[in-house]
Design a protein around this motif. Sequence first.
Motif, PDB file in Angstrom:
ATOM      1  N   SER A  21      37.219  17.437  35.644  1.00  0.00           N
ATOM      2  CA  SER A  21      37.877  16.850  34.483  1.00  0.00           C
ATOM      3  C   SER A  21      38.893  17.836  33.909  1.00  0.00           C
ATOM      4  N   VAL A  22      39.964  17.296  33.337  1.00  0.00           N
ATOM      5  CA  VAL A  22      40.997  18.149  32.745  1.00  0.00           C
ATOM      6  C   VAL A  22      40.933  18.014  31.227  1.00  0.00           C
ATOM      7  N   PRO A  23      40.638  19.102  30.533  1.00  0.00           N
ATOM      8  CA  PRO A  23      40.559  19.041  29.075  1.00  0.00           C
ATOM      9  C   PRO A  23      41.945  18.917  28.453  1.00  0.00           C
ATOM     10  N   THR A  24      41.988  18.766  27.148  1.00  0.00           N
ATOM     11  CA  THR A  24      43.275  18.661  26.455  1.00  0.00           C
ATOM     12  C   THR A  24      43.328  19.676  25.312  1.00  0.00           C
ATOM     13  N   GLY A  25      44.529  19.843  24.753  1.00  0.00           N
ATOM     14  CA  GLY A  25      44.699  20.696  23.570  1.00  0.00           C
ATOM     15  C   GLY A  25      44.297  22.138  23.826  1.00  0.00           C
ATOM     16  N   ASP A  26      43.620  22.725  22.814  1.00  0.00           N
ATOM     17  CA  ASP A  26      43.218  24.133  22.927  1.00  0.00           C
ATOM     18  C   ASP A  26      42.280  24.366  24.105  1.00  0.00           C
ATOM     19  N   ARG A  27      41.447  23.366  24.398  1.00  0.00           N
ATOM     20  CA  ARG A  27      40.510  23.536  25.511  1.00  0.00           C
ATOM     21  C   ARG A  27      41.245  23.592  26.850  1.00  0.00           C
ATOM     22  N   LEU A  28      42.364  22.901  26.910  1.00  0.00           N
ATOM     23  CA  LEU A  28      43.185  22.969  28.122  1.00  0.00           C
ATOM     24  C   LEU A  28      43.771  24.380  28.287  1.00  0.00           C
ATOM     25  N   THR A  29      44.333  24.884  27.187  1.00  0.00           N
ATOM     26  CA  THR A  29      44.876  26.246  27.235  1.00  0.00           C
ATOM     27  C   THR A  29      43.788  27.231  27.635  1.00  0.00           C
ATOM     28  N   ALA A  30      42.606  27.055  27.067  1.00  0.00           N
ATOM     29  CA  ALA A  30      41.483  27.950  27.376  1.00  0.00           C
ATOM     30  C   ALA A  30      41.137  27.882  28.862  1.00  0.00           C
ATOM     31  N   ALA A  31      41.079  26.665  29.385  1.00  0.00           N
ATOM     32  CA  ALA A  31      40.716  26.496  30.796  1.00  0.00           C
ATOM     33  C   ALA A  31      41.747  27.154  31.701  1.00  0.00           C
ATOM     34  N   TYR A  32      43.008  27.014  31.321  1.00  0.00           N
ATOM     35  CA  TYR A  32      44.080  27.626  32.119  1.00  0.00           C
ATOM     36  C   TYR A  32      44.015  29.154  32.048  1.00  0.00           C
ATOM     37  N   LEU A  33      43.879  29.675  30.834  1.00  0.00           N
ATOM     38  CA  LEU A  33      43.885  31.132  30.665  1.00  0.00           C
ATOM     39  C   LEU A  33      42.689  31.788  31.337  1.00  0.00           C
ATOM     40  N   LEU A  34      41.606  31.025  31.485  1.00  0.00           N
ATOM     41  CA  LEU A  34      40.432  31.579  32.150  1.00  0.00           C
ATOM     42  C   LEU A  34      40.769  31.976  33.592  1.00  0.00           C
ATOM     43  N   GLY A  35      41.618  31.192  34.240  1.00  0.00           N
ATOM     44  CA  GLY A  35      42.047  31.556  35.595  1.00  0.00           C
ATOM     45  C   GLY A  35      42.823  32.865  35.598  1.00  0.00           C
ATOM     46  N   VAL A  36      43.723  33.001  34.631  1.00  0.00           N
ATOM     47  CA  VAL A  36      44.531  34.224  34.535  1.00  0.00           C
ATOM     48  C   VAL A  36      43.635  35.434  34.271  1.00  0.00           C
ATOM     49  N   ALA A  37      42.736  35.272  33.304  1.00  0.00           N
ATOM     50  CA  ALA A  37      41.861  36.390  32.916  1.00  0.00           C
ATOM     51  C   ALA A  37      40.878  36.737  34.027  1.00  0.00           C
ATOM     52  N   ASP A  38      40.325  35.736  34.691  1.00  0.00           N
ATOM     53  CA  ASP A  38      39.336  35.992  35.745  1.00  0.00           C
ATOM     54  C   ASP A  38      39.975  36.667  36.963  1.00  0.00           C
ATOM     55  N   ASP A  39      41.207  36.296  37.290  1.00  0.00           N
ATOM     56  CA  ASP A  39      41.916  37.002  38.361  1.00  0.00           C
ATOM     57  C   ASP A  39      41.967  38.497  38.049  1.00  0.00           C
ATOM     58  N   ALA A  40      42.351  38.802  36.812  1.00  0.00           N
ATOM     59  CA  ALA A  40      42.494  40.211  36.415  1.00  0.00           C
ATOM     60  C   ALA A  40      41.132  40.916  36.413  1.00  0.00           C
ATOM     61  N   MET A  41      40.121  40.252  35.874  1.00  0.00           N
ATOM     62  CA  MET A  41      38.793  40.872  35.761  1.00  0.00           C
ATOM     63  C   MET A  41      38.183  41.158  37.137  1.00  0.00           C
ATOM     64  N   VAL A  42      38.249  40.189  38.012  1.00  0.00           N
ATOM     65  CA  VAL A  42      37.622  40.354  39.334  1.00  0.00           C
ATOM     66  C   VAL A  42      38.379  41.382  40.166  1.00  0.00           C
ATOM     67  N   TYR A  43      39.702  41.371  40.069  1.00  0.00           N
ATOM     68  CA  TYR A  43      40.440  42.371  40.840  1.00  0.00           C
ATOM     69  C   TYR A  43      40.241  43.774  40.257  1.00  0.00           C
ATOM     70  N   ALA A  44      40.067  43.836  38.941  1.00  0.00           N
ATOM     71  CA  ALA A  44      39.755  45.134  38.326  1.00  0.00           C
ATOM     72  C   ALA A  44      38.477  45.703  38.931  1.00  0.00           C
ATOM     73  N   GLN A  45      37.484  44.837  39.119  1.00  0.00           N
ATOM     74  CA  GLN A  45      36.213  45.283  39.696  1.00  0.00           C
ATOM     75  C   GLN A  45      36.406  45.743  41.145  1.00  0.00           C
ATOM     76  N   ARG A  46      37.138  44.978  41.922  1.00  0.00           N
ATOM     77  CA  ARG A  46      37.367  45.367  43.317  1.00  0.00           C
ATOM     78  C   ARG A  46      38.117  46.701  43.408  1.00  0.00           C
ATOM     79  N   LEU A  47      39.139  46.859  42.571  1.00  0.00           N
ATOM     80  CA  LEU A  47      39.928  48.101  42.648  1.00  0.00           C
ATOM     81  C   LEU A  47      39.121  49.300  42.179  1.00  0.00           C
ATOM     82  N   ALA A  48      38.212  49.063  41.242  1.00  0.00           N
ATOM     83  CA  ALA A  48      37.383  50.174  40.753  1.00  0.00           C
ATOM     84  C   ALA A  48      36.513  50.728  41.874  1.00  0.00           C
ATOM     85  N   GLU A  49      36.232  49.905  42.869  1.00  0.00           N
ATOM     86  CA  GLU A  49      35.419  50.369  44.002  1.00  0.00           C
ATOM     87  C   GLU A  49      36.120  51.470  44.791  1.00  0.00           C
ATOM     88  N   TRP A  50      37.429  51.599  44.592  1.00  0.00           N
ATOM     89  CA  TRP A  50      38.154  52.647  45.333  1.00  0.00           C
ATOM     90  C   TRP A  50      37.888  54.036  44.780  1.00  0.00           C
TER      91      TRP A  50
END
Lengths: 275, 93
Positions: A21-50
């Motif tokens: 399902s696709v949310p609307t309004g602020d929840r839509l923005t939140a759902a979208y930004l979660l992808g942006v933030a999770d990309d950064a968070m998960v890659y931060a973890q992978r890079l820290a392994e170096w």
Amino acid sequence: MNDTTSRPAPVSSPGRAVDTSVPTGDRLTAAYLLGVADDAMVYAQRLAEWLTNAPQIEEDMALANVSLDLLGQARGLYPHIGGLDGTGRSEDDFAMLRDERQWRNVHLVEQERADFGFEMARLLWFSAYQVELYAGATHSADTTFAAVAAKAGKEVSYHHDHARQWVVRLGDGTEESHRRMQAGLHAVQPYLAELFDDDPVSRAAAEAGAGVLPSSLHDVVVTRVTGVVGEATLELPSDSRWRSRGGRQGVHSRPMGHLLAEMQHLARSHPGATW
Amino acid sequence: MSDWPLWEVFVRAKRGLSHTHVGSLHAPDATMALRNARDVYTRRQEGVSIWVVEASSITASSPDEKDAFFDPAADKVYRHPTFYDVPEDVEYL
């Protein structure tokens, strides 16, 4: 990296295990930004392994700095997302207390750490993507996202330059470094299409003016990477037949579970622990 | 990669100050040395400018020569500007 073990679980019948399902309004923005933030968070973890695993201690530091920049980007977004979606979740709630299906990162960033050539190929592509994403996001209707993007833009430019320096040196280096750098480019290829896929949430967020349409980034990112690859006397692999998908819907590949287990172990074993 | 050359790093803390030696690092070439220096030595806003110099390019005085180099200056107090009074109304001296 082992291709046979890193493929995602097949998507089960939509609507049951996967929330489409696709949310609307602020929840839509939140759902979208979660992808942006999770990309950064998960890659931060992978890079820290170096840390302690890079070719030189200087490179340990360089990749740890990149990792911390990405962690900072995720931290800038998580509390804002928690406010937008009405849950009031903190950055720790997002990073440490979500299960695999609740993460919205692409498969590229969750893949296991392989050799240095693979990592530089991944960083080259991901940083190029982030450079263009954040450049577009400075015009976002969401002022917090625009502010995070403005600050992060300088950071990811440096990440991209760092990857470029190494890709050129390894590609235009010895026979072995050229071969392994080329192998790295091949290894990341199947995970690139997902970065530019207009999933329903991203498309709706872009239409609402809050997000950046992923497909609109494709050509500029490819141009950016192609220049580096040419300078490095390497070749851009042709599109792979198998492509990763499903990350933005919470369907992840096998390495994701291990990554979360390691990253979240302390916070989950000692709830509320501080130091 | 253990055969990477050693580089000496100099950082200028802010405009108007001179570059100060802060340490050394290994890097395959000057461009990477500059980037490594940025990552290792300016993580906490220590500087606005970085120089890197390959350590082998630096000619240094030898500890063995210390006496011959520096001791002769020890008893020449007249080289120090301590033999005149500074007028009271002179600031910034």
